[in-house]
Design a protein around this motif. Structure first.
Motif: not given
Length: 404
Positions: A230, A192, A226, A188
């Protein structure tokens, strides 16, 4: 890039005039065309003659779009982002077209604004359409090597370095996760970091996740998960999925793109006016496949079994490494072209030289050279036979063609 020199054309040229040995049935290991577990396809929608005489529904049928949403929610837990409008979805006629169109839509305006060929940052080795789509619009590829330290430590160093090499600006940044051909899965934090690097470069972030359901262990983290976690993304993005790998149904030419609403709307507008909409009968079949996870699990179990067979047959070969996802074995050899030719002439096995799936970089190195891409795509009987031939050939390789 000269399409006459695509990977498959180059392989045909390499083997031209070299017959397979008599008495051995040829086995194709160069093509990612899965035979692991054929899905059960109801032919009824395909036989609906009236649906073939009508123009396809723009944007896909309601049933198909619902199937996308349900699968994305099951697989990535993105219900909030879907209903809240953070993520939009649009059908694609496979992944190849979606990749090429995404590059074109991002690169042309970027080139017009800068007055010079825009950069498209991509892995090397790569899915061939990444480079072909870049060449088609006069953009320039800027490569990173995904099989480096940044890939294993969880950071985005290779992508960030490529963005820097592009001068800090790019039209597109492409990540393939799980990777093709190495089969690596990005954590991850690396996803990102790559997304932030793309946003900082003013680039569209394209994530090719076509192999996400072919993981050998736990399912890879998807970029959409994600975005959900987020509460959004740092910049424009497009995530690509396809039934070609998930369901072993490349002939349907059916996939979808999910991304921020503006990017998806741009793709949808182009494809609806200049591209190909999915026919109604194909919509129905595709919706059924996206709604069924059982056939995917059968294929995944068969894939795990193939890797177990490969471990047993090739575990002694120096450099052998099981992939984390996907059905491609990326095997180091001293001479990829010579070994590919010998495997065909002596064992009736067609494999892909790694140099055909990569480009020579400024340092003069082609990172695919010295590797073979071998597709573990057959059911157990043919796969066991192919791996036995392969193991025997690599154990008796002549000088200059043996494994490194």
């Amino acid at each position: 890039m000269d399409q006459a020199h695509s990977a498959f054309a180059r392989l045909r040229a390499l083997l031209a005039g070299s017959p397979a040995p008599p008495g051995l049935e040829p086995i194709q290991l160069h093509l990612g065309e899965s035979r692991l577990a054929a899905p059960e396809i109801d032919p009824t929608p395909l036989a609906a003659t009236a649906d073939w005489t009508r123009y396809p529904e723009l944007g896909g049928s309601a049933g198909l779009r619902a199937a996308y949403g349900h699968w994305l929610t099951r697989r990535f837990g993105v219900a909030r982002a879907l209903t809240g409008g953070t993520i939009a979805v649009e059908p694609t006629p496979g992944t190849k077209q979606a990749v090429a169109v995404a590059i074109a839509l991002a690169a042309r305006p970027a080139g017009a604004a800068s007055g010079r060929p825009p950069a498209v940052v991509m892995p090397n080795p790569y899915y061939p359409t990444y480079r072909a789509g870049t060449a088609a619009v006069g953009a320039r590829p800027v490569f990173y090597r995904p099989d480096t330290a940044g890939d294993t430590t969880g950071d985005a160093a290779p992508v960030e370095a490529a963005v820097d090499a592009a001068g800090g600006r790019a039209a597109v940044v492409i990540v393939c996760n799980p990777g093709n051909p190495q089969g690596r899965v990005l954590p991850a934090d690396a996803l990102r970091g790559a997304a932030k690097a793309a946003a900082g470069a003013g680039a569209l972030f394209v994530v090719d996740e076509c192999y996400t359901d072919l993981a050998l262990d736990r399912p890879p983290t998807g970029y959409l998960a994600l975005v959900e976690a987020d509460g959004g993304a740092p910049g424009p993005f497009l995530v690509l999925h396809s039934l070609s790998k998930r369901s072993g149904a490349p002939g349907l030419r059916s996939g979808f793109a999910a991304g921020d609403p503006a990017t998806v709307a741009g793709y949808a507008a182009y494809n609806r006016q200049c591209g190909v909409s999915t026919p109604g009968p194909v919509n129905a079949v595709a919706a059924a496949l996206w709604s069924d996870d059982a056939h995917v699990e059968r294929a995944r179990r068969a894939l795990v079994r193939n890797w177990e067979l490969a471990d047993a047959a090739l575990g002694h070969v120096p450099g052998y490494r099981r992939a984390e996802a996907g059905f491609f074995l990326w095997l180091p050899v001293r001479d990829d072209e010579g070994t590919a030719r010998r495997l065909w002439c002596s064992r009736a096995l067609s494999v892909m030289p790694g140099r055909y799936l990569a480009a020579e970089e400024e340092d003069g190195v082609n990172p695919g050279a010295g590797h073979l891409r071998i597709a573990l795509v057959h059911d157990e009987g043919p796969m066991r036979e192919a791996l036995a031939r392969l193991g025997s050939a690599l154990s008796t390789a002549p000088d200059g063609e043996e494994p490194s």
